[in-house]
Design a protein around this motif. Structure first.
Motif, PDB file in Angstrom:
ATOM      1  N   TYR A 453     -18.647  16.097 112.712  1.00  0.00           N
ATOM      2  CA  TYR A 453     -17.605  16.898 112.062  1.00  0.00           C
ATOM      3  C   TYR A 453     -17.616  18.270 112.700  1.00  0.00           C
ATOM      4  CZ  TYR A 453     -15.250  19.848 108.637  1.00  0.00           C
ATOM      5  OH  TYR A 453     -14.409  20.746 108.026  1.00  0.00           O
ATOM      6  N   LYS A 560     -12.961  14.942 112.660  1.00  0.00           N
ATOM      7  CA  LYS A 560     -13.937  14.000 112.120  1.00  0.00           C
ATOM      8  C   LYS A 560     -13.992  12.787 113.058  1.00  0.00           C
ATOM      9  CE  LYS A 560     -12.431  15.292 107.459  1.00  0.00           C
ATOM     10  NZ  LYS A 560     -11.758  14.818 106.229  1.00  0.00           N
ATOM     11  N   SER A 561     -15.193  12.335 113.356  1.00  0.00           N
ATOM     12  CA  SER A 561     -15.302  11.209 114.277  1.00  0.00           C
ATOM     13  C   SER A 561     -16.479  10.316 113.919  1.00  0.00           C
ATOM     14  CB  SER A 561     -15.436  11.698 115.719  1.00  0.00           C
ATOM     15  OG  SER A 561     -16.594  12.493 115.877  1.00  0.00           O
ATOM     16  N   TYR A 585     -13.786   6.645 117.156  1.00  0.00           N
ATOM     17  CA  TYR A 585     -12.578   6.899 116.376  1.00  0.00           C
ATOM     18  C   TYR A 585     -12.612   8.347 115.917  1.00  0.00           C
ATOM     19  CZ  TYR A 585      -9.186   6.901 112.573  1.00  0.00           C
ATOM     20  OH  TYR A 585      -8.129   7.211 111.766  1.00  0.00           O
ATOM     21  N   GLU A 587     -10.310  11.640 114.051  1.00  0.00           N
ATOM     22  CA  GLU A 587      -9.165  12.175 113.313  1.00  0.00           C
ATOM     23  C   GLU A 587      -9.133  13.682 113.498  1.00  0.00           C
ATOM     24  OE1 GLU A 587      -9.578  11.096 109.239  1.00  0.00           O
ATOM     25  OE2 GLU A 587      -8.944   9.014 109.545  1.00  0.00           O
ATOM     26  N   THR A 588      -7.951  14.205 113.825  1.00  0.00           N
ATOM     27  CA  THR A 588      -7.794  15.638 114.073  1.00  0.00           C
ATOM     28  C   THR A 588      -6.692  16.185 113.177  1.00  0.00           C
ATOM     29  OG1 THR A 588      -8.401  15.295 116.392  1.00  0.00           O
ATOM     30  CG2 THR A 588      -7.374  17.396 115.832  1.00  0.00           C
ATOM     31  N   THR A 589      -6.972  17.306 112.521  1.00  0.00           N
ATOM     32  CA  THR A 589      -5.971  18.012 111.721  1.00  0.00           C
ATOM     33  C   THR A 589      -5.923  19.450 112.195  1.00  0.00           C
ATOM     34  OG1 THR A 589      -6.359  16.620 109.788  1.00  0.00           O
ATOM     35  CG2 THR A 589      -5.246  18.719 109.416  1.00  0.00           C
ATOM     36  N   SER A 627      -1.437  16.240 111.974  1.00  0.00           N
ATOM     37  CA  SER A 627      -2.597  15.347 112.033  1.00  0.00           C
ATOM     38  C   SER A 627      -2.315  14.196 112.986  1.00  0.00           C
ATOM     39  CB  SER A 627      -2.934  14.794 110.644  1.00  0.00           C
ATOM     40  OG  SER A 627      -3.315  15.822 109.762  1.00  0.00           O
ATOM     41  N   TYR A 628      -3.356  13.747 113.650  1.00  0.00           N
ATOM     42  CA  TYR A 628      -3.250  12.565 114.509  1.00  0.00           C
ATOM     43  C   TYR A 628      -4.623  11.930 114.634  1.00  0.00           C
ATOM     44  CZ  TYR A 628      -4.685  16.157 117.885  1.00  0.00           C
ATOM     45  OH  TYR A 628      -5.330  17.183 118.513  1.00  0.00           O
ATOM     46  N   ASP A 629      -4.672  10.680 115.020  1.00  0.00           N
ATOM     47  CA  ASP A 629      -5.944   9.998 115.213  1.00  0.00           C
ATOM     48  C   ASP A 629      -5.917   9.236 116.531  1.00  0.00           C
ATOM     49  OD1 ASP A 629      -5.173   7.033 114.600  1.00  0.00           O
ATOM     50  OD2 ASP A 629      -4.369   8.183 112.915  1.00  0.00           O
ATOM     51  N   ASN A 630      -7.098   9.011 117.074  1.00  0.00           N
ATOM     52  CA  ASN A 630      -7.227   8.322 118.366  1.00  0.00           C
ATOM     53  C   ASN A 630      -8.386   7.343 118.322  1.00  0.00           C
ATOM     54  OD1 ASN A 630      -6.376  11.408 119.083  1.00  0.00           O
ATOM     55  ND2 ASN A 630      -5.322   9.952 120.412  1.00  0.00           N
ATOM     56  N   ASP A 687       0.873  16.693 120.339  1.00  0.00           N
ATOM     57  CA  ASP A 687      -0.164  15.674 120.383  1.00  0.00           C
ATOM     58  C   ASP A 687      -1.063  15.930 121.593  1.00  0.00           C
ATOM     59  OD1 ASP A 687       0.617  14.229 118.111  1.00  0.00           O
ATOM     60  OD2 ASP A 687       2.166  13.175 119.248  1.00  0.00           O
TER      61      ASP A 687
END
Length: 902
Positions: A453, A560-561, A585, A587-589, A627-630, A687
């Motif tokens: 985090y 967070k990953s 994985y 998540e980015t905000t 927010s996006y996730d990868n 993005d």
């Protein structure tokens, strides 16, 4: 910011809960862990062996550099050492390495960690400024060119991990220090540098304390000959009636002498506690104070197309000669600047071996970087009406500018005075948990998994003198005339002599603060064109004080990953293989916060079909989240074809997030005709860049400290960010309106591919004394193509270019010597220059550095160093070769010192 302390406290609690859970499962199976023998690195040969061993034993494609001894790094700057690594190139500021590019991808595409942690930076973006980190405190650095799931995301170029010394690894009392004097050939000044290091262990090697400090002071001079870019699509009407359309016109030509002082103090403290063989606690503290101040004395000529009476164009419609004879000016500028910066970092790490299968590593860290330049840079201009000629048609290394030289200060009047600058603040907080479980079943060796985090806030605030005050005394020839003694004659002592320049060597100089102080006196105010107006604006805006721009903004980024890496190994016949397959994985905000002048409506003017904006009187707070996730898979495989021959394959997906400057939440709306309304702003909804990467490599380790390697790499990058234009509908009180908005956008895709070739070889088989010779040679060939390319304008990606290194070394008995040649081929630094439109290219640059030492005894040695000993000149150009943007001479530097190690 954003309750960071509360978040850290909460996450620290989670770390301890996880530790307790895993400990309860496995504590009863704990066994002794055998102590790994540590290799003491001394000398060039041992440093090369250690670097080669790191490369060979790594799961992915990794290159490394290592200290030759405690406090003895190969170069004066960590970035200077990293440029010797295959595929790594650097950007310099003031002749000193600052930013790092890898495989043609610029600094913003590479992550830099210190002991595995993100460190806040003063760059104002994501690029790490290496000039804040003293090389004497560094143990080594690893350049990870391929991804594993465990490796922190954020880089599609490379991840660089810089490491510092650890007291319990040294296992004994150690003290080291060095003192050297550095002579700057351009300034003629000699300055000292001191570094010291002390480490000891206590209580049967269960407690370790290490402290180090580096103090340096550097006075330097740089010469700049520069234009501020070439104006595109310009037109000229000359005295002979000739009209030229759609031409390239240089914006100006300046001669700048910059004298600079850099003061840097960096200290590091490391505490370690190992109560048992299974538990190790490490606390790190880093503090760096780096102050840069400079003075620029400038002779300037501004090219106003309306004043040009004659011009010569080349085949590219570029003005290569011009005469400016109507209402032109010779300007004298003085700029003074200071940029005090501070970087602080703290980290706490726990390594816990629970039993012969389970182990855990938990880490918590915080860092902050602050650069205070807001209102600390001056821009003051005085001069007189003059005529001049500019000639860049002869192919000379430096353009020639001829003008009527008059050093009479009574002819000089005021033009402009201002203070400006940016304050930058970067805060990073991180928590990581990494767990390892030994499977040891069939081909399955172990699995690593964990989570991380981070909370990062980047903020920048611009400050500037109000323009009404800046121009209150301005204008030629009616500007303010100054009292005797304000100006003095300056001898540039051979301006750009290293470039064989035929330039003016004398002009008038002054001090910005004396200049502004006089303009605030009653005598100066009463002599202005409108004394009452001048007095009123000075009172209203507090003279030349710099005021914060309300459009300042900050970007908070919460990440967070989770990840897992599965390690497998086996044999194909007699060939051992290893594979690491992973998945990360993330998540980015992001939240961009600031203020904006809000558009309320459009109202019709007295001109038919013309509308003007109605805006709020005050700045309105604005905040936009995104927010996006990868999902980022990775695969690293190697095959030991023979005992000395290793083949590698790697595949991964990686990301790089947008920079701060691109994510401003504000948009500025203009007026005009309803069918051509324009607006511009940042884009908080960007993005990240996304890249699919493939690496192939073959490495031959043919001797103890010798190897040859060749590698191919390919990167397919999507979501490439560029300046874009979009149609947006804005709902206002009187209706909805269509605007054409310019802002950064995820527009393009790009493909990068290239080759790396490297050879490291020690000639130990030669007869003495030649058996101490050796060399390192490497080269990178890289190319790209982009969806933004056109037939007429196939631009490369910024930073992309080939590079070559050749290092010859000799080490025998008490003697060491090294000569390093580094060449970086021409690359595009930016897609636009200050005048707009055309790109900035940095031409081929080759630098030669040397170092040598003599060991008086096993503890004390004398050393010498030389940086840029051939006085290479940096040249920047625009779209065509003769679009001269800058010629920069920083000169060579030489050091002599003594180093002791006990």
């Amino acid at each position: 910011m954003r309750h960071q302390k509360q978040k850290l406290n909460y996450l620290s609690m989670l770390v301890m809960l996880n530790l307790g859970t895993i400990a309860s499962v496995s504590a009863e199976e704990a066994t002794e862990t055998k102590e790994i023998e540590k290799i003491t690195v001394t000398g060039i040969q041992a440093s090369l062996i250690k670097s080669m061993d790191i490369k060979r034993s790594s799961d992915g494609v990794v290159d490394a550099i290592a200290a030759e001894d405690i406090g003895k790094f190969p170069d004066q700057n960590v970035a200077e050492s990293l440029q010797r690594v295959t595929g790594v190139a650097i950007d310099r500021e003031g002749g000193e390495g600052q930013l790092v590019s890898v495989r043609g991808l610029g600094p913003e595409f590479n992550s830099v960690l210190v002991n595995g942690r993100t460190i806040a930076t003063i760059s104002g973006g994501r690029a790490f400024s290496f000039d804040t980190l003293a090389s004497e405190l560094i143990n080594g650095a690893e350049v990870h060119k391929t991804q594993t799931a465990k490796l922190q995301e954020g880089s599609i170029g490379a991840t660089i991990n810089v490491t510092t010394h650890r007291p319990l690894s040294l296992k004994e009392f150690k003290v080291a220090g060095s003192v050297k004097g550095t002579y700057d050939d351009m300034s003629g000044e000699t300055n000292p540098t001191f570094s010291g290091f002390i480490s000891n262990t206590f209580l049967d090697n269960t407690v370790g304390v290490l402290g180090s400090i580096s103090i340096s002071d550097r006075d330097s001079r740089f010469d700049y000959g520069q234009t501020a870019g070439y104006i595109t699509n310009h037109s000229l009407n000359l005295d002979d009636g000739t009209t030229h359309e759609n031409i390239f016109l240089p914006r100006n030509y300046d001669q700048i002498v910059q004298t600079e002082q850099r003061e840097r103090t960096t200290a590091n403290l490391t505490l370690q506690y190992q109560p048992t063989e299974d538990i190790l606690l490490t606390a790190d503290m880093l503090h760096s104070k780096y102050d840069v101040s400079y003075r620029q004395d400038i002779l300037a000529h501004w090219f106003d197309g309306a004043n040009i009476t004659d011009a010569t164009l080349d085949e590219n419609r570029t003005v290569v000669k011009l005469d400016s004879a109507r209402n032109s000016a010779t300007d004298y500028l003085n700029r003074l600047s200071s940029r005090p910066t501070t970087t602080k970092a703290f980290g706490l790490n726990l390594e816990w071996t629970l039993d012969d299968r389970w182990s855990i590593n938990a880490d918590i860290s915080a860092s902050e970087a602050e650069s205070l330049n807001g209102g600390r840079t001056t821009d003051t201009v005085a001069g007189f009406v003059n005529a001049y000629s500019f000639d860049n048609s002869t192919g000379a290394s430096v353009p020639q500018l001829s003008f009527t030289e008059d050093l009479d200060p009574t002819r000089v009047s005021s033009n402009w005075a201002s203070k400006f600058g940016n304050d930058i603040n970067d805060e990073v907080n991180e928590v990581k948990i990494d767990v390892e479980y030994i499977i040891d079943q069939g081909v399955f060796g172990k699995i690593n998994f964990g989570s991380a985090y981070s909370d990062r806030t980047l903020a920048t605030t611009y400050s500037e003198t109000n323009w009404r005050v800046s121009e209150a005394h301005g204008g030629y020839p009616a500007g303010m005339v100054f009292p005797e003694g304000m100006f003095t004659k300056f001898d540039s002592d051979g301006f750009l002599s290293g470039a064989n320049a035929d330039t003016a060597n004398e002009w008038l100089i002054f001090d910005s603060y004396e200049f502004m102080d006089y303009l605030l006196t009653d005598n100066a105010i009463n002599a202005s064109n409108d004394p009452q107006y001048t007095r009123d604006v000075i009172a209203q805006y507090n003279g030349y004080s710099a005021h914060e721009d309300a459009s300042a903004f900050e970007v908070n980024e919460e990440v967070k990953s989770i990840y897992a890496d599965l390690h497998m190994s086996g044999d194909i016949g007699t060939m051992p293989w290893n594979v690491v397959a992973g998945l990360r994985y993330v998540e980015t905000t992001t939240t961009s916060s600031g203020s904006t002048i809000e558009l309320l409506d459009l109202v019709e003017t007295n001109t038919v079909d013309e509308y003007q904006p109605v805006e709020t009187d005050d700045w309105v707070p604005i905040s936009i989240s995104h927010s996006y996730d990868n999902l980022l898979p990775s695969l690293n495989a190697n095959l030991e074809i023979t005992e000395d021959l290793v083949a590698r394959f790697a595949y991964s997906k990686s990301i790089t997030r947008a920079t701060l400057s691109e994510m401003s939440p504000t948009t500025s709306y203009g007026g005009g005709k309803l069918d051509s309304l324009q607006a511009s702003g940042g884009n908080p909804m960007l993005d990240p860049y996304e890249s699919s990467n493939i690496d192939l490599g073959l490495e031959w380790y043919f001797d103890e400290n010798s190897y040859a390697a060749i590698a191919y790499f390919s990167k397919d990058v999507d979501n490439f960010i560029d300046g874009g234009v979009t149609k947006e509908t804005v709902d206002l009180a009187s209706g909805s309106y269509n605007y054409t908005v310019s802002r950064p956008m995820n527009l393009n895709d790009a493909k990068i591919d290239g080759y790396e070739i490297a050879v490291q070889h020690s000639l130990t088989y030669l007869p003495a004394p030649f058996d101490g010779l050796g060399f390192i040679a490497n080269m990178t060939i890289v190319d790209s193509e982009s969806s933004a390319d056109t037939v007429d304008n196939p631009l490369p990606l910024p930073g992309l270019g080939d590079s070559q290194n050749l290092i010859l070394f000799y080490e025998q008995d008490d003697y060491q010597f090294r000569i390093a040649y580094n060449n970086r081929n021409e690359f595009m630094q930016s897609t636009t220059n200050w005048a707009g439109g055309a790109p900035i290219y940095v031409e081929d640059y080759a630098q030669v550095d040397i170092s040598g030492s003599y060991d008086i005894n096993e503890n004390v040695s004398l050393f010498i160093e030389g940086i840029n000993i051939t006085n290479e000149i940096t040249r920047k150009r625009g779209l065509y070769k003769n679009h001269v943007l800058a010629i920069i001479e920083t000169g060579p530097r030489y050091s002599v010192g003594i180093r002791a190690n006990f």
